[in-house]
Design a protein around this motif. Structure first.
Motif, short mmCIF file in Angstrom:
data_model
loop_
_atom_site.label_atom_id
_atom_site.label_comp_id
_atom_site.label_asym_id
_atom_site.label_seq_id
_atom_site.Cartn_x
_atom_site.Cartn_y
_atom_site.Cartn_z
N ARG A 108 0.81 6.88 -6.73
CA ARG A 108 -0.35 7.77 -6.91
C ARG A 108 0.07 9.23 -6.72
N THR A 109 0.85 9.49 -5.69
CA THR A 109 1.32 10.85 -5.42
C THR A 109 2.20 11.36 -6.55
N ALA A 110 3.10 10.50 -7.06
CA ALA A 110 3.97 10.90 -8.16
C ALA A 110 3.17 11.21 -9.42
N ASN B 229 1.44 14.56 -8.92
CA ASN B 229 2.38 15.67 -8.98
C ASN B 229 3.03 15.82 -10.35
N GLY B 230 2.84 14.84 -11.24
CA GLY B 230 3.43 14.89 -12.56
C GLY B 230 4.90 14.49 -12.58
N THR B 231 5.35 13.80 -11.53
CA THR B 231 6.75 13.42 -11.45
C THR B 231 6.98 11.93 -11.71
N TYR B 232 5.94 11.19 -12.02
CA TYR B 232 6.08 9.75 -12.27
C TYR B 232 6.77 9.54 -13.61
N LYS B 233 7.81 8.74 -13.61
CA LYS B 233 8.57 8.46 -14.83
C LYS B 233 8.25 7.04 -15.30
N THR C 144 0.82 -1.21 0.00
CA THR C 144 0.00 0.00 0.00
C THR C 144 0.85 1.26 0.00
N ALA C 145 2.02 1.21 0.62
CA ALA C 145 2.90 2.38 0.63
C ALA C 145 3.40 2.69 -0.78
N LYS C 146 3.73 1.63 -1.53
CA LYS C 146 4.21 1.84 -2.90
C LYS C 146 3.08 2.39 -3.78
#
Length: 108
Positions: free
Chosen positions: A76-78, A81-85, A69-71
């Motif tokens: 989800r947060t990334a 925020n638009g920072t997910y690669k 769940t932490a991952k």
């Protein structure tokens, strides 16, 4: 998800009773559902795959699948925020691997 999986478990699904129409007086004169033929003698055979059974169990909360769940929260947060690669190379490698598996299964 793998393409071309064969379903594994044949089941019977009861045929629905005739739809009720008319007024309340007409429906009260209809025989109760218990008077209908037993569901075991009616039905259409269907096949349920392992995936469908797993999804059904998950929908009921009986899933044995676990996840971090932490991952999930971090991803989800990334994304928010638009920072997910996205690792396009890893995705391409897995797509090609899956296609090779499907072709090997189809050939023999």
């Amino acid at each position: 998800m793998k393409i071309g999986q064969n379903p594994e478990l044949p089941l019977k699904v009861p045929t629905p009773a005739a739809p009720r129409t008319g007024t309340a007086a007409a429906s009260s004169s209809a025989p109760p559902p218990a008077a209908a033929a037993p569901a075991a003698t009616q039905g259409t055979p269907v096949t349920v795959s392992n995936l469908a059974r797993t999804l059904g169990q998950a929908a009921l909360g009986n899933s044995s699948a676990s996840f971090d769940t932490a991952k999930v929260a971090a991803v989800r947060t990334a994304i928010e925020n638009g920072t997910y690669k996205v690792d396009a190379e890893a995705i391409a490698d897995r797509l090609l691997s899956n296609a090779q598996q499907v072709l090997r299964k189809a050939q023999g």
